[in-house]
Design a protein around this motif. Structure first.
Motif, mmCIF file in Angstrom:
data_model
loop_
_atom_site.group_PDB
_atom_site.id
_atom_site.type_symbol
_atom_site.label_atom_id
_atom_site.label_comp_id
_atom_site.label_asym_id
_atom_site.label_seq_id
_atom_site.Cartn_x
_atom_site.Cartn_y
_atom_site.Cartn_z
ATOM 1 N N ARG A 323 0.831 -1.210 0.000
ATOM 2 C CA ARG A 323 0.000 0.000 0.000
ATOM 3 C C ARG A 323 0.869 1.265 0.000
ATOM 4 O O ARG A 323 0.595 2.227 -0.741
ATOM 5 N N ARG A 324 1.911 1.271 0.805
ATOM 6 C CA ARG A 324 2.774 2.464 0.843
ATOM 7 C C ARG A 324 3.532 2.651 -0.466
ATOM 8 O O ARG A 324 3.678 3.779 -0.962
ATOM 9 N N ALA A 326 2.540 1.621 -3.446
ATOM 10 C CA ALA A 326 1.588 2.058 -4.465
ATOM 11 C C ALA A 326 1.322 3.553 -4.352
ATOM 12 O O ALA A 326 1.231 4.268 -5.370
ATOM 13 N N ARG A 327 1.200 4.052 -3.122
ATOM 14 C CA ARG A 327 0.959 5.485 -2.943
ATOM 15 C C ARG A 327 2.158 6.311 -3.402
ATOM 16 O O ARG A 327 2.005 7.354 -4.051
ATOM 17 N N ARG A 328 3.385 5.866 -3.091
ATOM 18 C CA ARG A 328 4.576 6.621 -3.471
ATOM 19 C C ARG A 328 4.852 6.534 -4.961
ATOM 20 O O ARG A 328 5.502 7.425 -5.539
ATOM 21 N N GLY A 330 2.472 6.449 -7.237
ATOM 22 C CA GLY A 330 1.366 7.051 -7.962
ATOM 23 C C GLY A 330 0.380 6.050 -8.507
ATOM 24 O O GLY A 330 -0.330 6.348 -9.473
ATOM 25 N N ALA A 333 -4.635 2.592 -4.744
ATOM 26 C CA ALA A 333 -4.367 2.056 -3.406
ATOM 27 C C ALA A 333 -4.425 0.531 -3.388
ATOM 28 O O ALA A 333 -3.739 -0.121 -2.588
ATOM 29 N N GLU A 381 11.349 0.192 0.410
ATOM 30 C CA GLU A 381 10.583 1.427 0.594
ATOM 31 C C GLU A 381 11.505 2.632 0.693
ATOM 32 O O GLU A 381 11.215 3.712 0.140
#
Length: 395
Positions: A323-324, A326-328, A330, A333, A381
């Motif tokens: 999830r993190r 995917a958010r970073r 772009g 979610a 990450e």
């Protein structure tokens, strides 16, 4: 404390005392009612019309033989039920069949004295001791399916098949009927002047099984050959065994067991009364209650660590990293593993597919693998975050 305070405390103490007395009286009343209901139930069960043992000709329950007694009466056979061996012995004559189940309440002398004057005796159940006393055979191992008479007794010719649940091995000179090489369901002994038969009729002649197969026909063949049937029912009231009273739980356990059980019951009632008391009014709490996310996270982490479930913990770490990432990157979610892995590989400028094992491969099953997975996810990450900052930094 002032006199006014003392006067205010006294009524409150009295109210609490009365409340405790009322609660105690309520529990005592419940206990008394339970005892009364139990005693009444035992009394009714002991005096009910169906309160008879197995193979009892007056028993209406599944284990009784009232149906068999009524069939004999419909066939013109007089059936007399006795619970006293003296009365039963006095009722025996030349045209009488003496019927009884295993006389476990009688001594050997009383049993032989009872069957002595009878020309025809049928035992509807038996034990090893009775078999030895009659010298008629012994219990055979194994069981049998549907069997026919297979013997020369003329009254068994039209019985058909039965399904016995116990077989006997006949003694020398005793005829075995309804069986095979392993044993017979019915033993017939006519070596002496009289005629004696032994059968295990608990599942043949009881009310629940009498209508099956040839059970009723076998019962008529055994009991319906004379005009009268003297049916003796063994009871402990008619026992001649001196000093051999029926064993009870109290007689089979040491003397301290009963007082200990009573003490435990009293302690249980006292504990129920003690723990059943309320300690004041319930405390109202404004709802909904807000719980910080960190408390929930730490609580779930402790439960997972206590359960030593490394696989479940690794799955939670991987889902959070996806999830993190995917958010970073772009992405949506709920982007899939392949999308996140390919996007992260493009961002880090490494070959596509190199992150598939890390983000979608098998989960570790031990703590060492869990720690390694957590370290690699953290490094991934951090690398993606650093590349994102480098991309935004002006040249």
């Amino acid at each position: 404390m002032s006199l006014v305070d003392d006067a205010a405390v006294a009524p409150s103490t009295a109210v609490r005392t009365r409340g405790r007395l009322r609660r105690f009286a309520g529990w005592a009343l419940i206990a008394v009612l339970v005892l009364i209901v139990a005693l009444v139930g035992l009394r009714v069960a002991a005096t009910a019309p169906n309160a008879h043992g197995g193979l009892d000709p007056e028993g209406r329950n599944d284990s009784g033989t009232l149906a068999l007694a009524e069939i004999l009466r419909d066939q013109g056979v007089e059936v007399s039920v006795f619970r006293s061996r003296a009365e039963a012995r006095a009722a025996i004559d030349d045209d009488t069949t003496l019927v009884m189940s295993n006389p476990y309440t009688l001594s050997d002398e009383a049993t032989l004295d009872l069957i002595g004057p009878a020309d025809r005796v049928v035992f509807l159940s038996t034990g090893t001791h009775l078999l030895r006393l009659l010298e008629i055979g012994e219990t055979a191992s194994g069981s049998s399916g549907p069997v026919e008479a297979g013997c020369s007794e003329a009254e068994f010719a039209d019985v058909g098949t039965i399904r016995p649940d116990r077989l006997f091995e006949p003694a020398d000179g005793v005829q075995g009927c309804f069986g095979d090489d392993e044993g017979a369901a019915v033993l017939v002994d006519d070596r002496a002047d009289g005629w004696r038969a032994v059968v295990e009729g608990t599942k043949l002649f009881s009310n629940a099984y009498l209508a099956e197969d040839g059970n009723a026909a076998l019962a008529l063949a055994l009991l319906g050959q004379t005009e009268r049937v003297v049916w003796y029912v063994p009871t402990f009231e008619d026992s001649d065994l001196e000093g051999d009273e029926p064993e009870t739980l109290g007689s089979l356990t040491p003397g301290w067991v009963t007082p200990a059980i009573l003490l435990l019951m009293i302690a249980g009632v006292a504990a129920a009364i003690w723990r059943g008391q309320r300690f004041g009014p319930l405390v109202a709490e404004t709802l909904p209650v807000t719980v910080r996310a960190s408390e929930t996270m730490h609580g779930r982490a402790r439960l997972t660590a206590k359960a030593a479930d490394a696989t479940h913990a690794a799955e939670a770490l991987r889902v959070g990293s996806l999830r993190r990432l995917a958010r970073r990157l772009g992405l949506a979610a709920h982007a899939g593993v392949d999308e996140v892995a390919d996007a992260a590989a493009d961002r880090l400028r490494i070959p596509r597919g190199s992150l598939q094992e890390l983000l979608g491969g098998p989960l570790p099953t031990d703590d060492h693998g869990l720690i390694d997975l957590a370290r690699r996810l953290s490094e991934l990450e951090a690398s993606v975050e650093q590349s994102a900052h480098s991309a935004r930094r002006p040249e």
